[in-house]
Design an enzyme around this catalytic site. Structure first.
Site, PDB file in Angstrom:
ATOM      1  N   CYS A 151       0.823  -1.268  -0.020  1.00  9.37           N
ATOM      2  CA  CYS A 151      -0.211  -0.035  -0.015  1.00  9.37           C
ATOM      3  C   CYS A 151       0.775   1.238   0.109  1.00  9.37           C
ATOM      4  CB  CYS A 151      -0.995  -0.136   1.252  1.00  9.37           C
ATOM      5  SG  CYS A 151      -2.261   1.026   1.038  1.00  9.37           S
ATOM      6  N   HIS A 255      -3.524  -5.189   0.432  1.00  5.45           N
ATOM      7  CA  HIS A 255      -2.929  -5.752   1.603  1.00  5.45           C
ATOM      8  C   HIS A 255      -2.993  -7.445   1.746  1.00  5.45           C
ATOM      9  CE1 HIS A 255      -2.418  -2.042   4.000  1.00  5.45           C
ATOM     10  NE2 HIS A 255      -3.208  -1.562   3.435  1.00  5.45           N
ATOM     11  N   GLU A 257      -1.300  -9.286   3.593  1.00  4.15           N
ATOM     12  CA  GLU A 257      -1.301  -9.612   5.063  1.00  4.15           C
ATOM     13  C   GLU A 257      -2.814  -9.861   5.488  1.00  4.15           C
ATOM     14  OE1 GLU A 257      -0.670  -6.809   4.317  1.00  4.15           O
ATOM     15  OE2 GLU A 257      -1.632  -5.479   5.816  1.00  4.15           O
TER      16      GLU A 257
END
Ligand code: MN
Length: 301
Positions: A151, A255, A257
């Site tokens: 990001c 993202h 994660e």
């Protein structure tokens, strides 16, 4: 005599009362230590690469989201948080110990870094974090430490290498952009990306398109020299960049994660890529310096 006997009796009684408690506590701790000792022999040859994770400043502290930490561990790395400081000597010292770097998400980037004046729609910027992040990227890339930008991390990599950003996608992008700010949790994909064939990202994911999460109103505008686009959203917004040719620097606008936290194993491959590259970097770093027997470019000296 009788008195001292009864004192001894009371003492013995108290000891008996307490002993089982003490014994069970010691047993639990001893078992724990014994398990660690037996594991140590097995784990001695396992050395997960050390992965630095950039932090954000909140009320004077340096913090990062737990999902970044968990994704690095799940992919086989040893995560360390790099506190937000501007001391170059300290950051150099920290970087010298690392095998890989994750640049995390966060605030808008100050457009003065890419020679633009701020537009009305620019949101909060953190000048200290900008400097800290740009220092980390330069120090890591100077050493060829593998970098994964996420990001804001992706956007800053682009700025650090000479690219520019849309300060505000909805008002500045020439196409009518899709919605890049979702209300759903990060585990869910919000819009499609098309992964460019023959890119590093395509090899990592083994997919031509994917539904990714989206939490950004800024994005890469002019790509930095030495990079190529690895993925676009359907409105032609750049969603992933990679250093080319063949440098271990990858940036993604979503993202991963967040997806990994929801059990997504495809997105875990992005972190595995970083750990693999970090492992190679460390092996090269640990090679012995060339000695007397190595070939010399100047045989007469
Ligand atoms: Mn997006």
């Amino acid at each position: 005599m009788k008195n001292s006997l009864s004192t001894a009796g009371i003492f013995l009684f108290l000891l008996l009362l307490q002993a089982p408690g003490i014994r069970s506590q010691q047993t639990k701790l001893q078992t724990f230590h014994a398990r660690m000792d037996s594991c140590e022999a097995n784990l001695r040859n396992q050395r997960p690469p050390l992965i630095g994770i950039s932090a954000t400043q909140q009320s004077g502290g340096s913090t990062i989201g737990g999902a970044y930490v968990q994704a690095v561990v799940k992919a086989g790395g040893a995560p360390v948080i790099i506190p937000v400081i501007e001391d170059e000597a300290a950051l150099r010292q920290i970087l010298s110990t690392l095998d890989g770097l994750v640049m995390t998400g966060g605030e808008d980037v100050n457009p003065l870094w890419y020679n633009e004046e701020p537009v009305q729609q620019l949101q909060a910027v953190d000048p200290v974090r900008d400097t800290y992040d740009l220092m980390l990227i330069k120090l890591a890339s100077d050493r060829n430490i593998p970098i994964l930008g996420i990001c804001r991390g992706e956007q800053l990599i682009n700025v650090a290498f000479g690219g520019t950003l849309y300060q505000d996608l909805p008002s500045q992008h020439p196409n009518k952009p899709v919605k890049h700010v979702q209300q759903m949790p990060k585990t869910f994909g919000a819009h499609t990306i098309d992964i460019q064939p023959q890119t590093q990202l395509s090899a990592i994911l083994g997919q031509s398109s994917y539904a990714v999460n989206s939490f950004h109103h800024q994005a890469v505008k002019e790509l930095a020299p030495g990079f190529r686009v690895a993925a676009y959203s359907r409105d032609s917004v750049i969603e992933a960049i990679e250093a080319w040719p063949d440098r271990p620097i990858l940036g993604v606008q979503w993202h991963p994660e967040g997806h990994v936290a929801g059990g997504d194993t495809t997105m875990l491959r992005i972190f595995r890529f970083l750990i693999d590259k970090a492992d190679i970097y460390r092996s090269n770093k640990e090679l012995p310096p060339s000695g007397k027997n190595s070939l010399s470019l100047y045989p007469n000296f």
